[in-house]
Design an enzyme around this catalytic site. Structure first.
Site, PDB file in Angstrom:
ATOM      1  N   ASP A 103       0.986  -1.161   0.055  1.00 53.35           N
ATOM      2  CA  ASP A 103       0.267   0.519  -0.151  1.00 53.35           C
ATOM      3  C   ASP A 103       0.934   1.240  -0.101  1.00 53.35           C
ATOM      4  O   ASP A 103       2.262   1.046   0.205  1.00 53.35           O
ATOM      5  CB  ASP A 103      -1.301  -0.242   1.157  1.00 53.35           C
ATOM      6  N   ASP A 122      -7.792  -7.790   1.122  1.00 53.47           N
ATOM      7  CA  ASP A 122      -6.813  -7.882   2.273  1.00 53.47           C
ATOM      8  C   ASP A 122      -7.626  -7.297   3.129  1.00 53.47           C
ATOM      9  O   ASP A 122      -8.385  -6.174   3.631  1.00 53.47           O
ATOM     10  CB  ASP A 122      -5.291  -7.422   1.904  1.00 53.47           C
TER      11      ASP A 122
END
Length: 376
Positions: free
Chosen positions: A92, A271
């Site tokens: 990320d 996720d």
């Protein structure tokens, strides 16, 4: 990166596909275990590969930037070699962690100044240096820098933030072209749709992100406290706009029910820290419902953790033994619970894939949602 859409469920928007990266193939829908600091918490890489067996895991730019820091990762040859993981990795952008540091950060057009949670030192993230950091980390899929808005969020703030995220995306794309690859494999950038829970903003953002022409797209700013119905509504709006021939990643989601409902809406990648975090607190997800393994009712229950015996440690350890480990504060209990929960999440998305291919996803999903919401 290449994505092939292989099957679509006839009764929903659920999809089965395949993502090809230089580190391997990812069969979708997929759940990515979270390896925040180059480790899926409490799980040895051997267990991760052999027992849980995910196609891809997630690393965190914010945390890896602060520790061990990018020079160490570069010396190691990138995150894959540093943590001895030869399959795909997604990182990320650090935007969510900056969002979570609301008391210790300042956002402006240039970027975000924030205070390290480790030593209190100050740092500055910009779209440009976040691209450089992710080049150094070396994940296969990297995320554009964005601002994750809180819930609830004022409409005017959400709109300003969304437009800034779009401007940041343009800067990410422009700068990434100037930063050469550091390792001998390709990296793919995913932009992120924002817009809080406002339909018109989500539509505008999805159109902007779709027009960026990236090989995959992400949806951020959900699972931040809004009711599940609002999450599903926003996902539905966005998936109607994002290209069908590219993977869609819903960031930070969620419960097993959230995952099934969002698969039905057309999401391919997920996720969440929930399976690992909840496992360490004794909450186990099973095919028949949720178990609090600390409860006395399991003290003399010698059956496997999952009634169907579908995951990877159930046949080795009973509920009674696992409850004993938690009662004794033995760390092995947390490890077993973590492997169980991650194994269950991977089983769930892989079973969903089988049902999509068979054309039976929707009735299967409706039965599973009822079971997965039940506390045993």
């Amino acid at each position: 990166m290449k994505f092939d859409l292989l099957h679509t469920d006839p009764q929903s928007q659920a999809r089965a596909g395949q993502i090809v990266t230089d580190h391997g193939i990812i069969e979708t829908p997929i759940f990515m275990p979270v390896g925040t600091v180059a480790s899926v918490k409490g799980v040895h890489q051997r267990e991760l590969k052999n027992d849980i067996n995910p196609d891809i895991i997630l690393g965190n730019t914010y945390h890896l930037y602060l520790r061990p820091q990018t020079p160490i990762l570069e010396q190691a040859g990138g995150l894959h070699k540093f943590m001895n993981w030869d399959r795909p990795i997604l990182t990320d952008s650090g935007g969510y962690q900056v969002y979570s540091l609301s008391a210790n950060r300042k956002i402006k057009e240039e970027g975000v100044k924030f205070k390290s949670h480790i030593d209190g030192s100050y740092h500055f993230f910009t779209p440009e240096n976040v691209m450089e950091i992710q080049r150094s980390i070396g994940a296969d899929i990297i995320m554009a820098f964005d601002e994750c808005t809180p819930y609830p969020c004022d409409y005017r703030y959400a709109k300003r933030s969304m437009h800034m995220t779009h401007r940041w995306l343009d800067r990410c794309i422009a700068h990434l072209d100037k930063v050469p690859l550091k390792y001998d494999y390709q990296q793919t950038l995913f932009p992120i749709v924002q817009g809080s829970t406002y339909k018109d903003l989500r539509q505008e953002s999805a159109e902007y992100i779709a027009n960026a022409g990236a090989l995959g797209n992400a949806i951020g700013g959900l699972s931040v406290g809004e009711p599940a119905e609002e999450m599903y509504a926003m996902t539905d709006v966005v998936c109607a706009i994002l290209p069908k021939d590219k993977p869609r990643y819903l960031m930070g989601v969620g419960t097993p029910v959230n995952i099934l409902e969002n698969i039905a809406l057309g999401i391919d990648m997920f996720d969440c820290v929930m399976p690992t975090r909840n496992a360490r607190n004794g909450m186990l997800f099973t095919s028949e419902g949720i178990i609090n393994i600390k409860n006395k009712k399991w003290e003399d229950d010698f059956s496997p953790v999952d009634p169907m015996g579908i995951t990877f440690v159930d046949t080795e350890y009973s509920k009674a033994y696992l409850r004993h480990l938690f009662a004794a504060n033995e760390y092995l209990g947390k490890q077993i619970a973590t492997i169980h929960n991650l194994g269950f999440y991977l089983w769930l998305v892989r079973e969903a894939r089988k049902q999509i291919i068979a054309g039976t996803f929707r009735p299967w999903k409706e039965v599973m949602v009822q079971k997965l919401s039940h506390r045993l």
